[in-house]
Design a protein around this motif. Structure first.
Motif: not given
Length: 299
Positions: A157, A161, A231, A283, A285
């Motif tokens: 993070s 990401c 982001w 976030h 993944n």
């Protein structure tokens, strides 16, 4: 599994269920091999037997999941009751008046109160751990991914990401020519957005005025995409599907899977979007193939 990692009851039960399903499939295959293909009557009976075995196992697994959930609910209730009891005891102790309390007694009382407060904090933390949105989100995502024989692959993070997760997805493929670094993905995304401003600029507005971005503001936005840890979101994902000519799907715990670039053929890039990861909020993944516990133990 890494040394020192403690498996949750949900993980242990899922591991047991996978092993039982694998064992059943082996048994079914053995049963099929034992019946000649031209014996239609026996083959029909075999089909019925197999269906019953699978139904029985599914029913067993569903019952075990219900029991596990019931146990977890009971544990949560016990923890909550413990917290409330400790708070009541604290209140009762405060109401008790002890005239002429010595200094030594005051020290003992203070130490006892501190210990009681510590126990209360521990009990409250345990309740939050069981009820916490992050924990529940992780369980829901694990169940969704398991249906596709997938599991979460953790990505750091650090503001990058989303791009690092896509970098990982590309690296897992057997085509080295598709691989791109995080920096290259950012650069290609920014360039594509600059070159197709009409597709992206209308969706960007100044948060203070509500007006559509000016040309200068849009260039600043693209520069941040390329050179900072800004982001990434759906606009950048849209650009990336066009850069890579691949569809992208984003799996979430409580919402339908978001699919972008469905007009492109090929195996989709799969990301996991978490709303409550690391206590920091949103976030991304990556995912990987669900590891077979039996094979993992052998290796």
């Amino acid at each position: 599994m890494e040394e020192g990692t403690v498996e949750t009851p949900e993980e242990l039960l899922a591991k047991q269920h996978r092993k039982e399903k694998k064992d059943l499939q082996a048994k079914i295959q053995s049963m099929k091999n034992a019946v000649p293909k031209n014996d239609k009557k026996r083959r029909k009976q075999l089909t019925e037997e197999i269906a019953k075995l699978e139904a029985d196992l599914n029913q067993k697994h569903e019952e075990e999941l219900r029991q596990l959930k019931s146990t977890a609910d009971t544990k949560v209730e016990e923890m909550i009751n413990r917290v409330e009891t400790l708070k009541v005891e604290d209140g009762e102790q405060e109401e008790v008046k002890q005239p002429r309390v010595t200094k030594a007694q005051k020290r003992r009382d203070k130490k006892a109160a501190q210990e009681k407060e510590r126990e209360t904090r521990i009990a409250e933390a345990e309740v939050q751990n069981l009820l916490g949105v992050r924990h529940q989100e992780g369980l829901k995502l694990a169940q969704k991914l398991a249906q596709q024989q997938l599991q979460i692959k953790e990505i750091s993070s650090d503001g990058h990401c989303m791009y690092r997760a896509i970098e990982d997805q590309l690296a897992q493929r057997s085509k080295p020519e598709l691989s791109m670094s995080m920096k290259e993905l950012r650069s290609r995304t920014a360039d594509h957005m600059r070159n197709h401003a009409d597709d992206f600029l209308p969706f960007l507005t100044n948060p203070n005025t509500g007006d559509m971005y000016t040309t200068g503001e849009f260039e600043k936005y693209c520069s941040d995409v390329e050179h900072t840890a800004a982001w990434g979101g759906q606009l950048e994902l849209k650009a990336l599907t066009q850069v890579l000519n691949l569809p992208i799907e984003v799996i979430q715990a409580d919402s339908p899977t978001i699919k972008i670039g469905e007009e492109y053929d090929g195996e989709p890039i799969t990301l996991v979007y978490m709303h409550h990861a690391y206590g920091l909020g949103e976030h991304y993944n990556s995912v990987e193939q669900l590891k077979d516990p039996a094979n993992a133990e052998e290796s």
